[in-house]
Design a protein around this motif. Structure first.
Motif, PDB file in Angstrom:
ATOM      1  N   CYS A 112       7.158   1.377   1.356  1.00  0.00           N
ATOM      2  CA  CYS A 112       6.688  -0.006   1.290  1.00  0.00           C
ATOM      3  C   CYS A 112       5.372  -0.061   0.539  1.00  0.00           C
ATOM      4  N   LEU A 146       9.839  -3.298  -0.814  1.00  0.00           N
ATOM      5  CA  LEU A 146      10.365  -2.017  -0.347  1.00  0.00           C
ATOM      6  C   LEU A 146      11.162  -1.340  -1.444  1.00  0.00           C
ATOM      7  N   ALA A 199       7.714  -0.686   6.617  1.00  0.00           N
ATOM      8  CA  ALA A 199       8.684   0.318   6.178  1.00  0.00           C
ATOM      9  C   ALA A 199       9.465   0.884   7.357  1.00  0.00           C
TER      10      ALA A 199
END
Length: 232
Positions: free
Chosen positions: A41, A81, A151
């Motif tokens: 991320c 992401l 993430a």
């Protein structure tokens, strides 16, 4: 348990010494898993005060982490992401796969950052980025901590979905990491299409050892002509 909250001190230092304005924090999850992608991320937060309780995702309960990720999605200035698949990890090696996932995350941001704060000791991103590595940055730096939580929650949800397809492996609980349930399923059923076949766990599974791949390297990635240059 109370933790020292993360700060913007690294960002402020980079702004003062490098003259940068937009700084992204980057963190990864899934590096040590047997199955699933490695997920990165990239998060941009500005210098605003972070949500209460923000810290490294590994220090939070599942309930708190999930709630915080929902808050962060609307709080961060920008985030994206990137993933590298098990096949890419096998073919390219983890270092190159991490860079590939990070570049995909950075490409997903609406604005190119001027610099990046990378969690950990080693710079797997490299030029042309201005990179500052920070050990335990997911605890001490606001944008890296935000990236860590987002993430982790995102990848855990992905693995939970895979668990519906492969229920014996316990992906919803172990997220593809080593566990007794995961190991027992591997011994009985062998690896799924979502497993990394260059990982050492296959050495302990005589029935499935023939499936093991030789792990790729950065040099092999170059030979394949993989473009890991600037994405903007």
């Amino acid at each position: 348990m109370a933790y020292e909250p993360p700060t913007h001190s690294v960002e402020r230092s980079m702004r003062a010494t490098l003259g940068v304005k937009v700084v992204a924090g980057i963190d990864e999850v899934g590096r040590g898993a047997w199955a699933g992608p490695v997920t990165v991320c990239a998060a941009v937060t500005g210098l605003r005060r972070p949500p209460e309780g923000l810290t490294d995702s590994k220090l939070l309960t599942v309930k708190r982490r999930t709630a915080l990720a929902a808050t962060l999605a609307g709080w961060v200035t920008d985030h994206a992401l990137g993933h590298a698949s098990p096949e890419e990890i096998d073919d390219l090696g983890m270092t190159v796969a991490l860079r590939l996932a990070a570049l995909r995350a950075l490409e997903g941001l609406s604005v190119r950052p001027d610099a990046v704060i990378l969690d950990g000791k080693y710079d797997y991103l490299g030029g042309p980025w201005r990179v500052r590595t920070v050990i335990k940055g997911d605890q001490s730096c606001v944008p890296v901590a935000a990236a860590s939580v987002i993430a982790k929650v995102h990848r855990d949800a992905m693995m939970g979905e895979l668990g519906l397809e492969h229920s014996a492996f316990g992906f919803a609980e172990n997220a593809g990491y080593p566990s007794p349930v995961h190991r027992a399923a591997l011994e009985e059923l062998g690896p799924t299409p979502h497993h990394r076949l260059s990982w050492a766990y296959l050495d302990a599974l005589p029935r499935w050892r023939h499936l093991k791949k030789v792990r790729g390297t950065a040099e092999q990635a170059e030979q394949l002509g993989l473009d890991l240059g600037p994405v903007f």
